[in-house]
Design a protein around this motif. Structure first.
Motif, PDB file in Angstrom:
ATOM      1  N   THR A  56       0.898  -1.168   0.347  1.00  0.00           N
ATOM      2  CA  THR A  56      -0.134   0.123  -0.549  1.00  0.00           C
ATOM      3  C   THR A  56       0.810   1.562   0.303  1.00  0.00           C
ATOM      4  OG1 THR A  56      -1.751  -0.811   0.639  1.00  0.00           O
ATOM      5  CG2 THR A  56      -1.841   0.998   1.312  1.00  0.00           C
ATOM      6  N   GLY A 106     -11.417  -0.626  -0.137  1.00  0.00           N
ATOM      7  CA  GLY A 106     -10.217  -1.416  -0.386  1.00  0.00           C
ATOM      8  C   GLY A 106     -11.027  -2.774   0.583  1.00  0.00           C
ATOM      9  N   ALA A 107     -10.296  -3.423   0.531  1.00  0.00           N
ATOM     10  CA  ALA A 107     -10.192  -4.582   1.715  1.00  0.00           C
ATOM     11  C   ALA A 107     -10.642  -4.111   2.953  1.00  0.00           C
ATOM     12  CB  ALA A 107      -9.226  -6.173   1.480  1.00  0.00           C
ATOM     13  N   ALA A 108      -9.692  -2.894   3.794  1.00  0.00           N
ATOM     14  CA  ALA A 108     -10.564  -2.844   4.642  1.00  0.00           C
ATOM     15  C   ALA A 108     -11.228  -2.072   4.930  1.00  0.00           C
ATOM     16  CB  ALA A 108      -8.802  -1.844   5.263  1.00  0.00           C
ATOM     17  N   MET A 111     -14.058  -4.785   5.688  1.00  0.00           N
ATOM     18  CA  MET A 111     -13.984  -5.115   6.652  1.00  0.00           C
ATOM     19  C   MET A 111     -15.141  -4.380   7.705  1.00  0.00           C
ATOM     20  SD  MET A 111     -10.815  -6.513   6.854  1.00  0.00           S
ATOM     21  CE  MET A 111     -10.024  -7.654   8.491  1.00  0.00           C
ATOM     22  N   TYR A 148      -4.944 -10.067  13.837  1.00  0.00           N
ATOM     23  CA  TYR A 148      -3.204  -8.710  12.574  1.00  0.00           C
ATOM     24  C   TYR A 148      -4.097  -7.488  12.316  1.00  0.00           C
ATOM     25  CZ  TYR A 148      -7.138  -9.005   8.700  1.00  0.00           C
ATOM     26  OH  TYR A 148      -8.386  -9.892   8.487  1.00  0.00           O
ATOM     27  N   PHE A 150      -4.821  -5.072  10.653  1.00  0.00           N
ATOM     28  CA  PHE A 150      -6.468  -5.305   9.597  1.00  0.00           C
ATOM     29  C   PHE A 150      -7.185  -5.192  10.617  1.00  0.00           C
ATOM     30  CE2 PHE A 150      -3.745  -5.294   6.390  1.00  0.00           C
ATOM     31  CZ  PHE A 150      -3.553  -4.326   5.810  1.00  0.00           C
ATOM     32  N   ASP A 211     -11.023 -13.291   4.810  1.00  0.00           N
ATOM     33  CA  ASP A 211     -10.132 -11.672   4.380  1.00  0.00           C
ATOM     34  C   ASP A 211      -9.496 -12.341   3.616  1.00  0.00           C
ATOM     35  OD1 ASP A 211      -8.775 -10.022   3.988  1.00  0.00           O
ATOM     36  OD2 ASP A 211      -7.601  -9.519   5.660  1.00  0.00           O
ATOM     37  N   ALA A 214      -4.927 -10.371  -0.465  1.00  0.00           N
ATOM     38  CA  ALA A 214      -4.369 -10.574  -1.842  1.00  0.00           C
ATOM     39  C   ALA A 214      -3.965 -11.813  -1.658  1.00  0.00           C
ATOM     40  CB  ALA A 214      -2.169 -10.399  -0.355  1.00  0.00           C
TER      41      ALA A 214
HETATM   42  C1  PLP Z   1      -4.350  -5.761   2.023  1.00  0.00           C
HETATM   43  C2  PLP Z   1      -4.513  -6.722   2.946  1.00  0.00           C
HETATM   44  C3  PLP Z   1      -5.608  -5.339   3.475  1.00  0.00           C
HETATM   45  C4  PLP Z   1      -6.419  -4.449   2.517  1.00  0.00           C
HETATM   46  O1  PLP Z   1      -6.462  -3.569   2.402  1.00  0.00           O
HETATM   47  P1  PLP Z   1      -6.786  -3.083   1.111  1.00  0.00           P
HETATM   48  O2  PLP Z   1      -6.972  -3.339  -0.001  1.00  0.00           O
HETATM   49  O3  PLP Z   1      -5.561  -2.505   1.065  1.00  0.00           O
HETATM   50  O4  PLP Z   1      -7.542  -1.754   2.104  1.00  0.00           O
HETATM   51  C5  PLP Z   1      -6.488  -6.153   4.485  1.00  0.00           C
HETATM   52  N1  PLP Z   1      -6.671  -7.698   4.919  1.00  0.00           N
HETATM   53  C6  PLP Z   1      -5.062  -8.125   4.468  1.00  0.00           C
HETATM   54  C7  PLP Z   1      -4.811  -9.636   4.455  1.00  0.00           C
HETATM   55  C8  PLP Z   1      -3.972  -7.630   3.284  1.00  0.00           C
HETATM   56  O5  PLP Z   1      -3.501  -7.542   2.841  1.00  0.00           O
END
Ligand code: PLP
Length: 401
Positions: A56, A106-108, A111, A148, A150, A211, A214
């Protein structure tokens, strides 16, 4: 003249883009007629070659041409954001064989929204109150070894994370405050398998969230976990899918996606309002996913191996240098890179110092090291950067002889 020659000679001319537009291929048509404005230069920002993995802080990945096309071509009209998320979500859901999907920042963000969805459902009052709900805090179950950085995204909703180890502890942790169970797919250790986790959660009707931010490649992972039975799954858009860096996917159960959307922009009040996704990125994320699903993954993998081999061959011309293609077992970052080692009494520099020299050199290159190994990533290099990286590493090693 053959067509190819026509194109070649045309490129030599200072063209006014539109005039012969239909004859020439896209790449030529896009060639600028005046010197391009260089924003990196204008702001004094150093362009970086990423010989590592998606990070990131290093701006994720480079967007594909089709993603840029989606962004540019949709920038000239307004759209109703509810309709756009409806339509793009439906299309993505169809592509991924799930009930529903949405584009998140984004993934965050996925979540945060996924957790919020399991807490509030479609209850407008609760959505408004989050993260300050009255009463006992909602609880999210996680394996201790899955904690972790996140999971802060989960806590953002006001939920409390309950750590468990092993099946019996997970069983015991479930109570009336439990709203969700989160599985970190790339965790190094698990005391509860995916299957066991799902069985317990389903028995108690606890929504499950996986999650896998990646975890492509392989492309199959985009289908695997919903098939297994996870209610919600997230992937980053700006990692190996080469979508917009600030986009991601959340998909799974329809009722939960509906609730997640109520917790998101364009609604004004909810917890997800500061995690807005713009119109262009929604189109861009869709284009990235489509392109990723349609790609020849075998060919791409082969290309990565060739790159590693090509860099390796150039470095091995130095005395004592040995290289080896390394394939990370994943599930995160499961792709080839190149490990480089040398005899440090012959080439007197440590991998760490090579990294510093690469970073501070021109062009600036970011790579990784692991103890006595220098690790050179190949998957994020532009084709023209492969030899540049090989040359710079070779120069640095050579200077240390
Ligand atoms: C990168 C990552 C995130 C966050 O993802 P973004 O798209 O950057 O918000 C969350 N969990 C894991 C395991 C990641 O590798």
């Amino acid at each position: 003249m053959k067509r190819r020659d026509v194109i070649k000679s045309l490129t030599a001319l200072p063209l006014a883009g539109g005039i012969i537009g239909s004859v020439i291929p896209q790449a030529v048509k896009a060639a600028p007629t005046t010197p391009k404005r260089d924003f990196f230069k204008e702001l004094g920002v150093t362009p970086v070659i990423n010989a590592g993995v998606t990070m990131t802080f290093l701006s994720g990945s480079l967007m594909l041409p089709e993603v840029l096309e989606a962004i540019n071509s949709t920038a000239h009209d307004f759209a109703n954001m509810y309709e756009l998320q409806d339509k793009v979500g439906a299309k993505i859901a169809e592509m991924l064989h799930v009930e529903a999907a949405m584009v998140t920042s984004g993934a965050a963000c996925a979540m945060v929204l996924g957790t919020a969805a399991t807490i509030t459902g479609t209850n407008a009052e609760k959505i408004k109150q989050l993260p300050n709900l009255p009463g006992p805090r909602p609880e999210v179950i996680m394996q201790k070894t899955h904690r972790y950085l996140f999971d802060q995204a989960v806590s953002t909703t006001g939920a409390k994370i309950i750590e468990v180890e092993g099946v019996p502890e997970m069983e015991n942790a479930v109570n009336t405050n439990t709203v969700m169970a989160l599985f970190f797919n790339a965790a190094e250790k698990s005391s509860i398998t995916h299957q066991e986790f799902l069985i317990i959660a389903q028995k108690h009707k606890i929504p499950t969230f996986l999650d896998a931010a990646a975890d492509v490649p392989p492309v199959e992972n985009l289908f695997k976990f919903q098939k297994m039975g996870f209610d919600l799954v997230t992937f980053s858009g700006g990692k190996m899918m080469h979508g917009p860096q600030s986009a991601g996917l959340l998909f799974g159960r329809k009722d939960l996606i509906t609730a997640a959307r109520l917790n998101h922009s364009p609604h004004e009040a909810p917890i997800g309002r500061p995690m807005k996704v713009n119109k262009e990125e929604m189109f861009g994320m869709y284009a990235a996913l489509k392109s990723y699903l349609e790609r020849d993954h075998k060919k791409e993998w082969e290309e990565w191996l060739q790159r590693a081999k090509r860099i390796g061959a150039q470095l091995e011309t130095l005395y004592s240098v040995k290289t080896e293609t390394y394939i990370s077992p994943g599930p995160a970052n499961a792709f080839p890179s190149l490990n480089v080692t040398w005899n440090t009494s012959k080439i007197k520099i440590k991998p760490e110092a090579v990294l510093t020299a690469l970073k501070n050199g021109t062009p600036s290159i970011v790579a990784n090291s692991d103890g006595d190994k220098l690790n050179i990533g190949v998957v994020l290099l532009r084709p023209d950067q492969v030899d540049v990286v090989a040359r710079r590493v070779k120069e640095i090693l050579q200077q240390a002889v």
